[in-house]
Design a protein around this motif. Structure first.
Motif, mmCIF file in Angstrom:
data_model
loop_
_atom_site.group_PDB
_atom_site.id
_atom_site.type_symbol
_atom_site.label_atom_id
_atom_site.label_comp_id
_atom_site.label_asym_id
_atom_site.label_seq_id
_atom_site.Cartn_x
_atom_site.Cartn_y
_atom_site.Cartn_z
ATOM 1 N N LEU A 149 1.404 43.555 20.408
ATOM 2 C CA LEU A 149 2.720 43.409 21.017
ATOM 3 C C LEU A 149 3.776 43.215 19.939
ATOM 4 O O LEU A 149 4.875 43.777 20.013
ATOM 5 C CB LEU A 149 2.711 42.249 22.007
ATOM 6 N N ILE A 150 3.455 42.449 18.889
ATOM 7 C CA ILE A 150 4.394 42.215 17.797
ATOM 8 C C ILE A 150 4.677 43.506 17.039
ATOM 9 O O ILE A 150 5.839 43.836 16.733
ATOM 10 C CB ILE A 150 3.865 41.130 16.841
ATOM 11 N N MET A 206 14.658 34.657 25.304
ATOM 12 C CA MET A 206 15.948 34.870 24.665
ATOM 13 C C MET A 206 15.711 35.655 23.373
ATOM 14 O O MET A 206 14.819 35.311 22.592
ATOM 15 C CB MET A 206 16.633 33.535 24.368
ATOM 16 N N ILE A 207 16.475 36.717 23.140
ATOM 17 C CA ILE A 207 16.299 37.575 21.965
ATOM 18 C C ILE A 207 17.522 37.456 21.074
ATOM 19 O O ILE A 207 18.648 37.733 21.496
ATOM 20 C CB ILE A 207 16.077 39.045 22.386
ATOM 21 N N LEU A 208 17.308 37.022 19.833
ATOM 22 C CA LEU A 208 18.369 36.940 18.836
ATOM 23 C C LEU A 208 18.099 37.980 17.753
ATOM 24 O O LEU A 208 16.965 38.102 17.273
ATOM 25 C CB LEU A 208 18.434 35.544 18.217
ATOM 26 N N VAL A 209 19.114 38.714 17.375
ATOM 27 C CA VAL A 209 18.981 39.767 16.368
ATOM 28 C C VAL A 209 19.816 39.391 15.144
ATOM 29 O O VAL A 209 21.021 39.119 15.253
ATOM 30 C CB VAL A 209 19.441 41.130 16.925
ATOM 31 N N VAL A 210 19.172 39.375 13.981
ATOM 32 C CA VAL A 210 19.847 39.026 12.733
ATOM 33 C C VAL A 210 19.692 40.203 11.771
ATOM 34 O O VAL A 210 18.580 40.488 11.301
ATOM 35 C CB VAL A 210 19.268 37.742 12.114
ATOM 36 N N TYR A 251 10.721 45.837 27.416
ATOM 37 C CA TYR A 251 9.322 45.923 26.958
ATOM 38 C C TYR A 251 8.576 44.607 27.195
ATOM 39 O O TYR A 251 7.456 44.585 27.717
ATOM 40 C CB TYR A 251 9.293 46.300 25.478
ATOM 41 N N PHE A 252 9.208 43.491 26.800
ATOM 42 C CA PHE A 252 8.556 42.192 26.991
ATOM 43 C C PHE A 252 8.288 41.916 28.470
ATOM 44 O O PHE A 252 7.230 41.395 28.826
ATOM 45 C CB PHE A 252 9.423 41.072 26.407
ATOM 46 N N TYR A 253 9.253 42.266 29.315
ATOM 47 C CA TYR A 253 9.048 41.995 30.744
ATOM 48 C C TYR A 253 7.923 42.852 31.314
ATOM 49 O O TYR A 253 7.106 42.369 32.104
ATOM 50 C CB TYR A 253 10.343 42.236 31.530
ATOM 51 N N ASN A 254 7.853 44.128 30.886
ATOM 52 C CA ASN A 254 6.765 44.992 31.366
ATOM 53 C C ASN A 254 5.395 44.494 30.920
ATOM 54 O O ASN A 254 4.405 44.601 31.653
ATOM 55 C CB ASN A 254 6.975 46.433 30.874
ATOM 56 N N GLU A 255 5.345 43.926 29.711
ATOM 57 C CA GLU A 255 4.058 43.493 29.172
ATOM 58 C C GLU A 255 3.675 42.073 29.599
ATOM 59 O O GLU A 255 2.492 41.765 29.759
ATOM 60 C CB GLU A 255 4.096 43.553 27.634
#
Length: 546
Positions: free
Chosen positions: A491-492, A538-542, A528-532
């Motif tokens: 998954l990662i 919460m998703i943070l993008v840096v 993707y996370f919800y399907n799996e």
């Protein structure tokens, strides 16, 4: 004749946050300024207070805040209000002002505090305030009569009719009857126990179960009580004296309140029976415990979890909860009870038949008969309580058209003593207080906390070349509270691939659209996370450049 407006900034359709506004020809009188305990949906919030923008906008018209008694549901918002509006006069009886003063001193807040005497009128031009003694679980509890040219506005706050009450706890029924004969335009009376049949008294007295508990148990008794309920403390002390026991008070604040109450004869007790903390582990001792004002059950929780530096519980102890549980605190209380039971410690909970000092149906109807108001405004309680209060008023002959069931912000307007139709509403809301942060904790913050507590967080980080915009490292996926990484390597890796795909999609001709990258990663990874996993972390993008 005059124009009168009445409304709640807090306290309607809720437990706590009591703050009611009486505006008489632009002379504003604030009745109580309480707070509300945070419930389980207010993640990380200490307490809530009514939004006081109305006070800030009308500061020059405010004659004072009149506190009915020394409970935080009535005064708890004052530290936050006075830190911003320090010059508003605060009125209350000697005990009430002393409690408020001690709370304000903890935060180094200066205030204009004024001690009033029950049954001594305070004049404000054509309007006067008359405090009248009522019975509650603290001394010096008063209702307020606002005398206007069109009749009196009467606010009872919390009260009961208890014939055994004496001294600073006693209701002056003669004064109430006199007020009623002078003409009451509108009565604002509490609603919390309006659905309970009969009088609250004598079910507000817990001496029988305290006697039974202290008589039959061997070992130490930890007596947990909400702060400043001196009538309950007096009942405990009566039994302690009868059984020749000694008491240790846990907490400097509670100790100061009790000692001051003994000195001022609000409590009758021999100080020789109060022992220091050195005796807290003595056998057969009674330990008196209360909680911080914004954190119910905090002290008893610390004790049973073994984190208190003065006291450790053991299997010979008995823990007694002397105060009924408020609606918003039932889950918290149940968890504490379960923890105590798991430690195999004797637990005594005051049965529901023992009530707090709030007016039941007969108390409310007796007050209505004494006041004989033209209009009736149920306050203090959930809406179902207000409706039950209105039903009680109908039973004693109040015209249903003159019973005012309102929510916070709904304005009731009287012109020349008559109710007039009005669609006016005051903007009301709650201010959520988290530690020292006041006012910037809103629904979005709570929603974020809910997501974090339920689904965790995912951080996507990547580093780009400042000139070529090529990906130098990453994307790297970090998670907390979402999945166990070692069991979800695939998954990662797929998350990293999706993130890299999005970065490359919006990275061309040496130009990077960072906003689109962040939105794209959140969107595609979220799906993707919800399907799996059927979770929405919460998703943070840096994204950074070097």
């Amino acid at each position: 004749m005059s124009k009168i407006k009445i409304f709640g900034l807090g306290g309607l359709n809720e437990i706590g946050n009591n703050m009611y506004v009486i505006n008489v020809d632009d002379n504003i009188f604030i009745l109580d300024a309480g707070f509300k305990y945070a419930d389980d949906t207010m993640l990380g919030i200490d307490y809530a207070i009514p939004n006081y923008d109305y006070l800030k906008e009308n500061i020059d018209k405010i004659k004072g805040i009149f506190i009915s008694h020394g409970h935080d549901s009535q005064y708890g918002a004052l530290p936050d209000i006075l830190s911003e509006l320090p010059n508003i006069p605060i009125y209350g009886t000697d005990f009430t002002i002393n409690v408020i003063k001690n709370v304000l001193e903890e935060d180094n807040i200066k205030a204009n505090l004024n001690v009033i005497t029950p049954h001594k009128q305070i004049d404000f031009g054509k309007v006067s305030i008359f405090p009248v003694s009522l019975t509650h679980s603290v001394p010096g509890s008063v209702g307020y009569v606002i005398n206007t040219q069109d009749g009196a506005i009467v606010y009872t706050s919390n009260f009961v009719f208890d014939p055994t009450a004496s001294g600073a706890y006693k209701t002056d029924i003669g004064k109430l009857a006199y007020i009623g004969k002078q003409g009451v335009l509108c009565l604002l009376s509490e609603s919390m126990y309006a659905d309970k049949v009969g009088y609250t008294s004598p079910n507000n007295r817990i001496e029988p179960i305290v006697m039974e508990t202290l008589n039959k148990v061997n070992g130490r008794v930890l007596f947990n009580i909400f702060e400043a309920q001196l009538s309950r403390i007096q009942e405990l002390f009566n039994i302690v004296t009868f059984l020749d026991k000694k008491v240790v008070i846990l907490g400097k604040k509670l100790e100061n309140i009790v000692n001051d109450a003994i000195d001022k004869k609000y409590i009758e007790f021999e100080k020789e029976r109060l022992l220091s903390l050195n005796h807290v582990n003595d056998p057969n001792i009674v330990v008196l415990i209360s909680d911080d004002r914004e954190k119910p059950y905090s002290n008893i929780t610390r004790i049973i979890r073994g984190h208190d530096k003065f006291i450790k519980v053991n299997e010979n102890d008995t823990i007694m909860f002397a105060s009924p549980t408020y609606d918003a605190l039932e889950r918290s209380a149940t968890r504490i009870y379960d923890e105590i039971a798991s430690l195999d410690i004797n637990l005594v909970i005051i049965p529901k038949r023992y009530l707090s000092y709030h007016a039941s149906q007969e108390d409310l109807m007796m007050m209505l008969n004494l006041m004989n108001p033209k209009y009736y405004f149920p306050v203090i309680g959930e809406y179902r309580h207000q409706v039950a209060n209105a039903d009680a008023a109908s039973r004693v002959g109040i015209d249903p058209d003159n019973i005012l069931l309102k929510l916070n912000g709904d304005v009731v307007t009287f012109v020349d003593g008559e109710l007039v139709e009005s669609d006016e509403k005051i903007n009301v809301s709650e201010i959520l207080v988290d530690g020292k942060n006041v006012g910037d904790i809103g629904e979005l913050v709570l929603k974020d906390r809910e997501i974090l507590s339920n689904n965790g967080i995912v951080i996507v980080s990547a580093t780009l070349d400042k000139f070529t915009k090529k990906v130098l490292s990453g994307p790297e996926i970090l998670t907390r509270g979402f999945i166990y990484v070692k069991d979800n390597i695939d998954l990662i890796k797929e998350s990293e691939r999706i993130s890299l795909e999005v970065i490359n999609e919006f990275n061309h001709d040496n130009y990077v659209d960072f906003n689109k990258i962040k939105l794209g990663i959140r969107d595609k990874l979220g799906k993707y996370f919800y399907n799996e996993t059927e979770c929405k972390p919460m998703i943070l993008v840096v994204i950074q450049e070097v």
